[in-house]
Structure formats: structure tokens, C-alpha cells
Design a protein around this motif. Structure first.
Motif, PDB file in Angstrom:
ATOM      1  N   LEU A 166       0.826  -1.208   0.000  1.00  0.00           N
ATOM      2  CA  LEU A 166       0.000   0.000   0.000  1.00  0.00           C
ATOM      3  C   LEU A 166       0.859   1.256   0.000  1.00  0.00           C
ATOM      4  CD1 LEU A 166      -3.005   0.617   0.035  1.00  0.00           C
ATOM      5  CD2 LEU A 166      -2.879   0.870   2.494  1.00  0.00           C
ATOM      6  N   VAL A 167       1.847   1.304   0.885  1.00  0.00           N
ATOM      7  CA  VAL A 167       2.699   2.493   0.962  1.00  0.00           C
ATOM      8  C   VAL A 167       3.657   2.544  -0.225  1.00  0.00           C
ATOM      9  CG1 VAL A 167       4.375   3.733   2.366  1.00  0.00           C
ATOM     10  CG2 VAL A 167       2.527   2.475   3.460  1.00  0.00           C
ATOM     11  N   GLY A 168       4.174   1.369  -0.612  1.00  0.00           N
ATOM     12  CA  GLY A 168       5.192   1.348  -1.657  1.00  0.00           C
ATOM     13  C   GLY A 168       4.639   1.606  -3.033  1.00  0.00           C
ATOM     14  N   SER A 169       3.569   0.905  -3.419  1.00  0.00           N
ATOM     15  CA  SER A 169       3.086   1.099  -4.790  1.00  0.00           C
ATOM     16  C   SER A 169       1.614   1.508  -4.854  1.00  0.00           C
ATOM     17  CB  SER A 169       3.338  -0.167  -5.622  1.00  0.00           C
ATOM     18  OG  SER A 169       3.247  -1.321  -4.846  1.00  0.00           O
ATOM     19  N   GLY A 170       1.001   1.784  -3.696  1.00  0.00           N
ATOM     20  CA  GLY A 170      -0.353   2.322  -3.706  1.00  0.00           C
ATOM     21  C   GLY A 170      -1.401   1.358  -4.200  1.00  0.00           C
ATOM     22  N   SER A 171      -1.123   0.025  -4.075  1.00  0.00           N
ATOM     23  CA  SER A 171      -2.111  -0.934  -4.542  1.00  0.00           C
ATOM     24  C   SER A 171      -2.201  -2.077  -3.537  1.00  0.00           C
ATOM     25  CB  SER A 171      -1.720  -1.477  -5.916  1.00  0.00           C
ATOM     26  OG  SER A 171      -0.465  -2.110  -5.827  1.00  0.00           O
ATOM     27  N   LEU A 172      -3.214  -2.936  -3.715  1.00  0.00           N
ATOM     28  CA  LEU A 172      -3.334  -4.143  -2.901  1.00  0.00           C
ATOM     29  C   LEU A 172      -3.673  -5.298  -3.812  1.00  0.00           C
ATOM     30  CD1 LEU A 172      -5.209  -3.302   0.428  1.00  0.00           C
ATOM     31  CD2 LEU A 172      -2.864  -4.052   0.133  1.00  0.00           C
ATOM     32  N   LEU A 173      -2.914  -6.391  -3.764  1.00  0.00           N
ATOM     33  CA  LEU A 173      -3.101  -7.540  -4.639  1.00  0.00           C
ATOM     34  C   LEU A 173      -3.114  -7.136  -6.113  1.00  0.00           C
ATOM     35  CD1 LEU A 173      -5.802  -9.610  -2.706  1.00  0.00           C
ATOM     36  CD2 LEU A 173      -3.419 -10.223  -3.064  1.00  0.00           C
ATOM     37  N   GLY A 174      -2.384  -6.077  -6.429  1.00  0.00           N
ATOM     38  CA  GLY A 174      -2.292  -5.637  -7.810  1.00  0.00           C
ATOM     39  C   GLY A 174      -3.343  -4.629  -8.234  1.00  0.00           C
ATOM     40  N   PHE A 175      -4.412  -4.439  -7.409  1.00  0.00           N
ATOM     41  CA  PHE A 175      -5.426  -3.438  -7.749  1.00  0.00           C
ATOM     42  C   PHE A 175      -5.024  -2.090  -7.168  1.00  0.00           C
ATOM     43  CE2 PHE A 175      -7.780  -7.464  -7.416  1.00  0.00           C
ATOM     44  CZ  PHE A 175      -8.217  -7.543  -8.722  1.00  0.00           C
ATOM     45  N   ALA A 176      -5.111  -1.055  -7.968  1.00  0.00           N
ATOM     46  CA  ALA A 176      -4.715   0.265  -7.504  1.00  0.00           C
ATOM     47  C   ALA A 176      -5.723   0.772  -6.473  1.00  0.00           C
ATOM     48  CB  ALA A 176      -4.635   1.231  -8.677  1.00  0.00           C
ATOM     49  N   ILE A 177      -5.239   1.097  -5.277  1.00  0.00           N
ATOM     50  CA  ILE A 177      -6.096   1.642  -4.228  1.00  0.00           C
ATOM     51  C   ILE A 177      -5.942   3.153  -4.196  1.00  0.00           C
ATOM     52  CG2 ILE A 177      -6.594   1.645  -1.760  1.00  0.00           C
ATOM     53  CD1 ILE A 177      -7.183  -1.032  -2.795  1.00  0.00           C
ATOM     54  N   LEU A 178      -4.674   3.578  -4.220  1.00  0.00           N
ATOM     55  CA  LEU A 178      -4.404   5.012  -4.259  1.00  0.00           C
ATOM     56  C   LEU A 178      -3.979   5.357  -5.680  1.00  0.00           C
ATOM     57  CD1 LEU A 178      -2.189   4.990  -1.065  1.00  0.00           C
ATOM     58  CD2 LEU A 178      -4.506   5.858  -1.193  1.00  0.00           C
ATOM     59  N   PRO A 179      -4.800   6.131  -6.404  1.00  0.00           N
ATOM     60  CA  PRO A 179      -4.462   6.427  -7.798  1.00  0.00           C
ATOM     61  C   PRO A 179      -3.158   7.217  -7.902  1.00  0.00           C
ATOM     62  CG  PRO A 179      -6.357   7.705  -7.055  1.00  0.00           C
ATOM     63  CD  PRO A 179      -6.060   6.733  -5.976  1.00  0.00           C
ATOM     64  N   GLU A 180      -2.444   6.983  -9.008  1.00  0.00           N
ATOM     65  CA  GLU A 180      -1.126   7.572  -9.147  1.00  0.00           C
ATOM     66  C   GLU A 180      -1.163   9.083  -9.196  1.00  0.00           C
ATOM     67  OE1 GLU A 180       1.775   6.260 -12.095  1.00  0.00           O
ATOM     68  OE2 GLU A 180       1.044   4.219 -11.739  1.00  0.00           O
ATOM     69  N   SER A 181      -2.297   9.641  -9.632  1.00  0.00           N
ATOM     70  CA  SER A 181      -2.385  11.100  -9.713  1.00  0.00           C
ATOM     71  C   SER A 181      -2.352  11.732  -8.325  1.00  0.00           C
ATOM     72  CB  SER A 181      -3.683  11.493 -10.430  1.00  0.00           C
ATOM     73  OG  SER A 181      -4.774  10.828  -9.836  1.00  0.00           O
ATOM     74  N   VAL A 182      -2.841  10.977  -7.320  1.00  0.00           N
ATOM     75  CA  VAL A 182      -2.876  11.519  -5.965  1.00  0.00           C
ATOM     76  C   VAL A 182      -1.646  11.106  -5.178  1.00  0.00           C
ATOM     77  CG1 VAL A 182      -4.313  11.739  -3.900  1.00  0.00           C
ATOM     78  CG2 VAL A 182      -5.362  11.152  -6.103  1.00  0.00           C
ATOM     79  N   TYR A 183      -1.252   9.839  -5.367  1.00  0.00           N
ATOM     80  CA  TYR A 183      -0.236   9.294  -4.488  1.00  0.00           C
ATOM     81  C   TYR A 183       1.051   9.006  -5.250  1.00  0.00           C
ATOM     82  CZ  TYR A 183       2.023   6.405  -1.010  1.00  0.00           C
ATOM     83  OH  TYR A 183       2.912   5.901  -0.104  1.00  0.00           O
ATOM     84  N   GLN A 184       2.124   9.627  -4.817  1.00  0.00           N
ATOM     85  CA  GLN A 184       3.445   9.378  -5.405  1.00  0.00           C
ATOM     86  C   GLN A 184       3.968   8.050  -4.866  1.00  0.00           C
ATOM     87  OE1 GLN A 184       5.241  12.103  -7.202  1.00  0.00           O
ATOM     88  NE2 GLN A 184       6.484  10.383  -7.894  1.00  0.00           N
ATOM     89  N   THR A 185       4.256   7.080  -5.759  1.00  0.00           N
ATOM     90  CA  THR A 185       4.724   5.779  -5.250  1.00  0.00           C
ATOM     91  C   THR A 185       6.077   5.934  -4.564  1.00  0.00           C
ATOM     92  OG1 THR A 185       5.723   5.318  -7.363  1.00  0.00           O
ATOM     93  CG2 THR A 185       3.524   4.400  -6.970  1.00  0.00           C
ATOM     94  N   ASN A 186       6.279   5.069  -3.551  1.00  0.00           N
ATOM     95  CA  ASN A 186       7.432   5.197  -2.690  1.00  0.00           C
ATOM     96  C   ASN A 186       8.284   3.941  -2.804  1.00  0.00           C
ATOM     97  OD1 ASN A 186       9.210   5.574  -0.675  1.00  0.00           O
ATOM     98  ND2 ASN A 186       7.710   6.117   0.883  1.00  0.00           N
ATOM     99  N   LEU A 187       9.347   4.028  -3.603  1.00  0.00           N
ATOM    100  CA  LEU A 187      10.154   2.849  -3.886  1.00  0.00           C
ATOM    101  C   LEU A 187      10.850   2.314  -2.639  1.00  0.00           C
ATOM    102  CD1 LEU A 187      10.694   1.242  -6.395  1.00  0.00           C
ATOM    103  CD2 LEU A 187      12.801   2.518  -6.721  1.00  0.00           C
ATOM    104  N   LEU A 188      11.071   3.194  -1.675  1.00  0.00           N
ATOM    105  CA  LEU A 188      11.786   2.780  -0.458  1.00  0.00           C
ATOM    106  C   LEU A 188      11.089   1.600   0.211  1.00  0.00           C
ATOM    107  CD1 LEU A 188      14.102   3.538   1.497  1.00  0.00           C
ATOM    108  CD2 LEU A 188      12.393   4.776   2.803  1.00  0.00           C
TER     109      LEU A 188
END
Lengths: 218, 196
Positions: A166-188
């Protein structure tokens, strides 16, 4: 009279009443990862996505349950001197079975998990449960214990996997939960440091919520 | 066949693809044995030696015994047996010929059998299709990388004894967070080369 026989005398006849207690210990009070702190290598490595974490959890539940049951069945005919090699051989059998099945039905997942399926053999949880529980307890109780510890492990993996995906790529089980326009993915959080931070924070929260026995280690 | 040059494998497994900090293997002994620098040094010496030899040995067994006989599915149980047997053999050999070394390394050797970094290195060797020289180099440098990480941690832990850590975080919690910071610094090397 072997050492294992002597110990088992004290544990005979506790199968029925201790069942619930065993499950509670494995999942909560004596959770393999959060309290005993064993088997965390794979817990850290496969949790960058929830899906891999779940498959790994299922793998450990199956191998732990089966190997605890069969080790307990042969505990009285196994000479204590060679019990370690017997334990490792028994674990390897189930790990190889699971690996072959995974390769056959879910090749992508097998690729993603890579060496970590094979590494269940050296997962301290399995050796620890066989050595510490299955050698002294009747088969059915050992089966419950293996299952409970596997479940405790799988739960922690699922929590860490949830947080990291959720924090790293904004999704759960591959489904986007936090859309990329709102949430900057966090590679860390997808890479290794995120595993350490998530696990450290989880242990912190659990310890703060239910203070365990005082530890001597600094 | 993997075309990666040797020096890339060496630097890569020492820093960017560190077996402990990037592949997260060998955590158990890392957490238990990193409280003193001396202990960490002994353990990492033993790990470097065993990892180099078992990776090379398992390479030979995998490609010259298991593949011709089409027994690849037995690889897990063969690998772990080879590691266990090798460790046992080294223990007896060292005890017989160099008692001094035995007392320095002896207690660490049995621990190594269940160190998942050893089996992990062997499995990576198979997955990445290294050739013999690459495998030996990989085993050596992965062991060295593991030793580097545990030595760093031991040094930090000796200093950490004097600091005031929040009570619920004491023990494993703070170790995880510190290891996370070390892993983050090692990620800084990632721009140097891209190994796979």
C-alpha cells in the motif's frame, strides 16, 4: 529410554484441553516472528507485495503442519543422535513437494519467489517447532501446533505485505487503491530498507500494546 | 550461461546486491551474533570459507551429477545435505589439525548449517546460471558482503549500549530500524553498477 521419551511422559494426556492454548500461543502470545524472532529472513524478503506474502504464508502453514505431524509420528523410533538430519530430510520432502506443485500450477509466482521457497528448509520456525514441540508431543497436538505457528507467521506476513504494497506502490493484490495522480509511489518501501522499517515498527507497536517479559538484551 | 564479468559479481554482491541487506538472507544469525565485534569477526570468517567452498562444490554436484541424471527436483535436499556434511567435515578437520583455529571458529561452524545465507547463495548460483569460476567468486564475495554487514552492525551495537532506546523498541525493534538505515546507505551504491 531416550531423552525424548522422558520428556513426553509429562505431556501425555494434554491433547484435548491444550489444543486452544497451543493455537493461542502460536498465533499471539508466542508468535514466531514478533515474539520468538525466528524465521524473519523470508518474512522480510517476500513481503514487498501482498500476493507473494500470502503464497509464502500458505507454503509455511502446509509444510509446518505436515512436518510437525509426521515428525511426531516417528519421534519414538528416531534415535536422538540423528534427529537433526531426520528433521531436515522430512522438511525438505514437503518443501520439494510444494515447490513442484507451485511450479506446475503457478509458474509466475514460483519465478517471483525464486530461492525463497527452497529456503523454507532453513527457516528456523520449522526446525524450532520440530525440535521444541513435535519431539515431545503426540501427533495431533503437534499438527495443531505446526498449523498455529504457520498461521502466526502468515498473519504477520500478510500485515507487513499489506503495509508495504500500500505504501510502496499504492495498490493491494495488484489493484490500484491510491491512484497515481494523488499518491506518489514510494520505492523505499518496495526495496529492502522498507522491509526492515515496517518490521521494526510492527514489533514496536506490538511491544507497546502488550509489554512482554523484560528482556536482558540491550 | 551468464555473461556477467567477475569484478561486477564481486562488487555487486559486496555492495549493491548484498546478500543480507538486499536479499535479506542470514538474518537469524545476524541478529543473534552481532552483539560483539569479536564474535561477528569469527562468524563472518567461517561464513566466507564455508560459502565459497559449498557454492563451488554444489556447482559441481548440480551440473555433473544431478543434471545428467535428471534429478534436478532433488536439488534442495542434496544442497542442504552437502552443506551439512561439508560443515561437519571441516569441523573435524580443523579440530584435528589446528586446535587453535578450532577454538576460534569451532562454535560458529554448527550454526552455519542452518544459516539461510549459505543455502540462499547456492540457490542464487543455480538461478543466475553462473559458471564454475563465477560461482566460486559469487560465493566468496557474498560471504564477504555478509561479513561486512554483520561487522558494521556489531560496531554500531557496541556503541548503542550507551544510548537511551525507548523501552518497547529495545531488543529486536531497534535492530530492525538500524539495519534498515544500513540497507538504505548500501542502496546508495546501486548507481555504480546494475547487476543481475
Amino acid at each position: 529410554m531416550t531423552a525424548t521419551n522422558r520428556v513426553s511422559v509429562t505431556c501425555v494426556g494434554c491433547a484435548g484441553s491444550k489444543c486452544r492454548e497451543t493455537i493461542r500461543a502460536g498465533v499471539h502470545t508466542n508468535n514466531p516472528i514478533l515474539v520468538q524472532v525466528i524465521g524473519i529472513c523470508s518474512a522480510l524478503a517476500v513481503t514487498s507485495k501482498l500476493e507473494t506474502a500470502l503464497v509464502m504464508g500458505i507454503a509455511l502453514i502446509l509444510t509446518a503442519t505436515l512436518s510437525c505431524f509426521f515428525m511426531s509420528l516417528i519421534r519414538n523410533i528416531t534415535p536422538p543422535r540423528i534427529r537433526m538430519i531426520v528433521e531436515i530430510a522430512l522438511i525438505s520432502v514437503f518443501v520439494i513437494c510444494f515447490d513442484q506443485i507451485l511450479k506446475a500450477v503457478y509458474w509466475d509466482m514460483s519465478k517471483q519467489l525464486g530461492p525463497y521457497v527452497g529456503l523454507i528448509i532453513t527457516n528456523c520456525i520449522l526446525m524450532g517447532r520440530l525440535e521444541g514441540f513435535a519431539l515431545q508431543n503426540p501427533p495431533l497436538l503437534s499438527l495443531v501446533d505446526g498449523f498455529a505457528n504457520g498461521l502466526g507467521y502468515a498473519l504477520v506476513l500478510a500485515i507487513v505485505g499489506c503495509v508495504r504494497e500500500l505504501v510502496g506502490s499504492g495498490s493491494l493484490l495488484g489493484f490500484a487503491i491510491l491512484p497515481e495522480s494523488v499518491y506518489q509511489t514510494n520505492l523505499l518501501f518496495v526495496l529492502a530498507p522498507g522491509a526492515f522499517f515496517t518490521m521494526g515498527l510492527l514489533i514496536w507497536i506490538v511491544n507497546a500494546a502488550s509489554p512482554p517479559k523484560p528482556e536482558k538484551k540491550p | 550461461m551468464n555473461p556477467t564479468p567477475l569484478w561486477v559479481i564481486f562488487v555487486g554482491s559486496l555492495f549493491t546486491n548484498n546478500i543480507l541487506l538486499a536479499s535479506l538472507l542470514g538474518m537469524c544469525s545476524f541478529l543473534v551474533c552481532s552483539s560483539k565485534v569479536d564474535t561477528a569477526l569469527g562468524l563472518s570468517a567461517a561464513v566466507v570459507f564455508v560459502m565459497t567452498c559449498t557454492t563451488a562444490l554444489n556447482y559441481l554436484i548440480y551440473y555433473f551429477v544431478l543434471i545428467p541424471l535428471q534429478l534436478e527436483f532433488l536439488s534442495f535436499v542434496v544442497f542442504i545435505s552437502v552443506i551439512a556434511a561439508f560443515v561437519q567435515f571441516v569441523e573435524m578437520f580443523v579440530e584435528r589439525f589446528s586446535p587453535k583455529l578450532y577454538y576460534a571458529l569451532g562454535i560458529f561452524l554448527p550454526l552455519i548449517t542452518v544459516n539461510c545465507a549459505i543455502l540462499g547463495a547456492v540457490l542464487f548460483m543455480v538461478i543466475r546460471k553462473y559458471n564454475f569460476v563465477q560461482s566460486a567468486t559469487f560465493g566468496f564475495s557474498a560471504g564477504l558482503g555478509w561479513g561486512l554487514a554483520i561487522l558494521l552492525m556489531a560496531g554500531l551495537r557496541e556503541k548503542m549500549g550507551y544510548s537511551n532506546v525507548p523501552v518497547p523498541l529495545r531488543g529486536v525493534g531497534i535492530l530492525m530500524l538500524v539495519t534498515g538505515v544500513i540497507a538504505m546507505t548500501f542502496m546508495g551504491f546501486a548507481g555504480m553498477l546494475n547487476v543481475q
